[in-house]
Design an enzyme around this catalytic site. Structure first.
Site, PDB file in Angstrom:
ATOM      1  CB  VAL A   3      -0.920   0.003   1.367  1.00 55.10           C
ATOM      2  CG1 VAL A   3      -1.867  -1.127   1.116  1.00 55.10           C
ATOM      3  CG2 VAL A   3      -0.152  -0.013   2.400  1.00 55.10           C
ATOM      4  CG  ASP A   4       4.915   0.377  -0.754  1.00 53.70           C
ATOM      5  OD1 ASP A   4       4.825   0.451  -2.071  1.00 53.70           O
ATOM      6  OD2 ASP A   4       5.561  -0.276  -0.242  1.00 53.70           O
ATOM      7  CG  HIS A  52      -3.741  -5.891  -0.110  1.00 52.43           C
ATOM      8  ND1 HIS A  52      -3.021  -6.604   0.521  1.00 52.43           N
ATOM      9  CD2 HIS A  52      -4.637  -6.595  -0.661  1.00 52.43           C
ATOM     10  CE1 HIS A  52      -3.412  -7.842   0.410  1.00 52.43           C
ATOM     11  NE2 HIS A  52      -4.481  -7.815  -0.281  1.00 52.43           N
ATOM     12  CB  CYS A  82     -15.919  10.466   3.853  1.00 53.95           C
ATOM     13  SG  CYS A  82     -17.369  10.881   5.240  1.00 53.95           S
ATOM     14  CB  CYS A 106     -20.388  11.696   2.017  1.00 56.50           C
ATOM     15  SG  CYS A 106     -18.608  12.261   1.983  1.00 56.50           S
ATOM     16  CB  CYS A 121     -15.809  13.751   5.963  1.00 50.78           C
ATOM     17  SG  CYS A 121     -16.049  14.331   4.218  1.00 50.78           S
ATOM     18  N   GLY A 174       8.550 -11.463  -3.454  1.00 48.36           N
ATOM     19  CA  GLY A 174       8.625 -10.756  -2.163  1.00 48.36           C
ATOM     20  C   GLY A 174       7.077 -11.076  -1.197  1.00 48.36           C
ATOM     21  CB  SER A 178       5.025 -15.539   2.821  1.00 49.49           C
ATOM     22  OG  SER A 178       3.757 -14.805   3.418  1.00 49.49           O
ATOM     23  CG  LEU A 209      16.555 -16.764  -6.853  1.00 53.95           C
ATOM     24  CD1 LEU A 209      17.759 -17.545  -6.743  1.00 53.95           C
ATOM     25  CD2 LEU A 209      16.758 -15.896  -7.973  1.00 53.95           C
TER      26      LEU A 209
END
Length: 283
Positions: free
Chosen positions: A100-101, A116, A124, A127, A182, A222, A224, A262
């Protein structure tokens, strides 16, 4: 031998990529389940907890307000940039990320599905209007002067921040935290992310499945694959009869279904892959 298999898989093109937290560790964002994963010391908030009561939401936003600054400062690492290069060269069809970055998009990858969600957005709950995390951060700083800076002053947050963008704070440290609502209707806000215990929005999942359905191969990087939101793509690849390659530090749930695995650090192996496939000029 495993690196040669990785090179051959990507060299053929038509590769859909699934990434997890392991690709962002090189940018200073820890993972959940790796050797030093935060699940060993931190239980992330579930959607049920977040929606249950106002106190849980206030606790989340107080912790996230501190951790967000660390995530916002993170920059793409060589692994992110190598994937963008390989996509630009036509070898990768796109990236489905559990992270989520926002670092894949920041690195220049063009077809990115944030499975994600993205911490840079807020919604909000009343709304439905979307806003930016940067705007929320300004409003929270105004309502809580000095709150985040006093924790940062105690030392670097890199060892404490969690992959979901929060930090662990004691109850006494957030007792006086003031949440804002909000700006339009004053309703409660939530991050535009999929909490533990929640489901991926159907339209987002459909986009990811469409990407995989047209791919020649699936490359997992990256992750699991401990949660079904990622593992389902390995199962779908098996249904389609397309090969799966996995690069991760440590074992994964999908190893038995992979054509190769790998164990490697992505910020090192992906630039090498890009260099060998695209040539030194591409670097």
């Amino acid at each position: 031998m495993a690196f040669a298999s990785l090179r051959d898989l990507v060299a053929g093109g038509g590769v859909a990529v699934l990434t997890g937290a392991g690709i962002s560790t090189g940018s200073g964002i820890p993972d959940y389940r790796g050797p030093n994963g935060s699940l060993r010391r931190h239980t992330p908030m579930t959607y049920q907890q977040f929606t249950r009561d106002a106190e849980s939401r206030r606790r989340y936003w107080a912790r996230s307000h501190v951790g967000w600054h660390h995530v916002a400062r993170a920059r793409p690492n060589p692994g992110h940039r190598a994937l963008a290069e390989l996509e630009a060269a036509g070898l990768l069809d796109g990236v489905v990320t559990q992270n989520v970055d926002g670092l894949h998009s920041a690195a220049g990858s063009r077809r990115v599905i944030d499975l994600h969600g993205n911490l840079a957005r807020v919604r909000c709950r009343s709304c439905g209007v979307m806003g930016t995390r940067a705007d929320l951060d300004r409003r929270l700083r105004a309502a809580n002067p000095g709150f985040g800076s006093r924790f940062a002053a105690a030392g670097p947050l890199g060892a404490e921040v969690n992959p979901d963008g929060d930090v662990t704070l004691a109850a006494r440290e957030i007792a006086d935290f003031v949440m804002v609502g909000c700006p339009g209707c004053e309703g409660d806000l939530e991050p535009d992310v999929v909490f533990f215990g929640a489901t991926v929005p159907p339209e987002r999942l459909a986009s990811a499945v469409t990407l995989l359905n047209s791919a020649r191969a699936l490359l997992v990087l990256g992750s699991s694959l401990a949660v079904m939101s990622g593992y389902r793509f390995v199962l779908r690849a098996a249904e389609l009869g397309i090969p799966v390659g996995i690069v991760n530090q440590g074992p994964t749930r999908g190893d038995a279904r992979a054509a190769f695995t790998l164990d490697a650090q992505l910020s090192a192996v992906l630039p090498r892959l890009s260099a060998e496939l695209l040539g030194a000029a591409a670097r």
